[in-house]
Scaffold this motif. Structure first.
Motif, PDB file in Angstrom:
ATOM      1  N   UNK A 156       0.812  -1.220   0.000  1.00  0.00           N
ATOM      2  CA  UNK A 156       0.000   0.000   0.000  1.00  0.00           C
ATOM      3  C   UNK A 156       0.844   1.269   0.000  1.00  0.00           C
ATOM      4  N   UNK A 157       1.605   1.487   1.076  1.00  0.00           N
ATOM      5  CA  UNK A 157       2.344   2.743   1.179  1.00  0.00           C
ATOM      6  C   UNK A 157       3.475   2.599   2.184  1.00  0.00           C
ATOM      7  N   UNK A 158       4.728   2.762   1.733  1.00  0.00           N
ATOM      8  CA  UNK A 158       5.851   2.628   2.666  1.00  0.00           C
ATOM      9  C   UNK A 158       5.878   3.714   3.731  1.00  0.00           C
ATOM     10  N   UNK A 161       4.361   3.243   7.461  1.00  0.00           N
ATOM     11  CA  UNK A 161       5.125   2.446   8.432  1.00  0.00           C
ATOM     12  C   UNK A 161       4.204   1.653   9.355  1.00  0.00           C
ATOM     13  N   UNK A 162       3.213   1.000   8.788  1.00  0.00           N
ATOM     14  CA  UNK A 162       2.322   0.148   9.576  1.00  0.00           C
ATOM     15  C   UNK A 162       2.661  -1.309   9.281  1.00  0.00           C
ATOM     16  N   UNK A 190      -2.765   4.078  11.341  1.00  0.00           N
ATOM     17  CA  UNK A 190      -3.546   2.847  11.490  1.00  0.00           C
ATOM     18  C   UNK A 190      -5.023   3.096  11.182  1.00  0.00           C
ATOM     19  N   UNK A 191      -5.551   4.235  11.658  1.00  0.00           N
ATOM     20  CA  UNK A 191      -6.950   4.571  11.390  1.00  0.00           C
ATOM     21  C   UNK A 191      -7.175   4.749   9.889  1.00  0.00           C
ATOM     22  N   UNK A 192      -6.234   5.428   9.226  1.00  0.00           N
ATOM     23  CA  UNK A 192      -6.362   5.648   7.780  1.00  0.00           C
ATOM     24  C   UNK A 192      -6.390   4.323   7.026  1.00  0.00           C
ATOM     25  N   UNK A 196      -9.436   2.355   4.905  1.00  0.00           N
ATOM     26  CA  UNK A 196      -9.242   1.885   3.530  1.00  0.00           C
ATOM     27  C   UNK A 196      -9.605   0.405   3.417  1.00  0.00           C
ATOM     28  N   UNK A 197      -9.154  -0.399   4.361  1.00  0.00           N
ATOM     29  CA  UNK A 197      -9.460  -1.831   4.338  1.00  0.00           C
ATOM     30  C   UNK A 197     -10.966  -2.061   4.473  1.00  0.00           C
TER      31      UNK A 197
END
Length: 311
Positions: A156-158, A161-162, A190-192, A196-197
């Motif tokens: 998804x997106x580095x 950092x999740x 984490x909320x973002x 999305x999930x």
């Protein structure tokens, strides 16, 4: 659940990327001076973390299709103790290995006999080009002896950092170290990602990403074949976005690296993927960017430099 191993929220510790996940795992199962077995070549981030933690490295010969040489590993385990085995289970960086399930089970049985925990890095597992996702080790042993690490950094997106770790029976040791090292991970990213999930968009995103990266790897392979010395060999990964390029013996990818940087071209020389600085005649190229004429020209210029050095 999709990969055959259900987890509850209490089974998972959120981390700052997968790097913190496997660092927590290593510090939970090993002490300075212990030996950790890794595939060879292996991700240079593993080697850096092992060095900082004061851990020794046992490099295991690795086949680009079958994975680590289990029979050789068995002989090594009979000769000397190993505190843990650290492996990428799907499309390893840089070789692109994804061990067949039968070989994974053989390895798990060997590790169980010697009571050696497996630290599994599965950051590339969702980037598969075949219909089915590779089965991670944790789903094959039920998590009995596996500390499972992954993240959204590659899928998804580095920058978010999740990451996460499912440490199994080592949960208390991992939680203690998480509290000591970073207390907790930032909540807003984490909320973002949770939003999305929950939207259901992840699957559609991954289908697009897989098509894009598979096409990028095809473009990159063709450009290498057209530009590099005739004896060059290239990996054929079934997922991920890295290619391992093996040039003729005696070739110096470090010298090529220095010359390429002067032209604004960057890659990873092969020796950084080995604690013993092997693979000097190899290099890793990434296909993580959208393919473009600029990237293709960069590969062609790199191939020209390689041919000149080969002469």
């Amino acid at each position: 659940m999709r990969i055959g191993h259900a987890l509850s929220p209490d089974d998972v510790v959120i981390t700052n990327g997968c790097t913190e996940a496997f660092t927590l795992a290593l510090s939970a199962v090993a002490r300075p001076g212990d030996t950790i077995a890794v595939e060879s070549p292996t991700y240079f981030g593993f080697l850096h973390t092992l060095e900082v933690l004061g851990l020794k490295v046992l490099e295991l010969p690795t086949d680009p299709v079958e994975g680590i040489h289990i029979e050789a590993f068995a002989r090594l385990l009979d000769a000397a103790p190993v505190a843990a085995c650290l492996l990428s289970s799907s499309f390893s960086n840089p070789l692109g290995v994804s061990m067949p399930d039968a070989r994974k089970r053989e390895l798990l049985a060997l590790l169980a006999r010697h009571d050696v925990p497996l630290i599994e890095d599965d950051v590339y597992g969702d980037i598969h080009f075949a219909r089915e996702r590779p089965t991670p080790f944790i789903a094959l042993d039920g998590g009995a002896n596996t500390l499972y690490c992954s993240s959204f950094s590659k899928s998804l997106a580095p920058g978010y950092r999740v990451g996460w770790i499912a440490p199994g029976k080592y949960a208390q040791q991992v939680v203690d170290r998480k509290l000591a090292f970073s207390l907790c991970s930032p909540v807003l990213p984490q909320v973002a990602l949770a939003d999305f999930l929950a939207s259901g968009a992840y699957d559609a995103h991954m289908r697009r990403l897989r098509r894009l990266l598979e096409e990028n790897l095809r473009h990159l392979t063709r450009a290498i074949e057209a530009s590099f010395p005739a004896e060059t060999r290239v990996s054929r990964p079934a997922g991920g976005f890295a290619l391992w390029v093996e040039l003729p013996r005696g070739f110096d990818s470090r010298a090529l690296f220095d010359a390429a940087l002067e032209l604004g071209i960057c890659f990873a020389p092969g020796d950084v993927f080995s604690a013993s600085r092997r693979f000097r005649n190899c290099l890793r190229l990434s296909a993580g960017w959208s393919w473009s004429e600029r990237i293709e020209e960069g590969v062609r210029r790199l191939g020209t430099l390689a041919r000149r050095q080969h002469i």
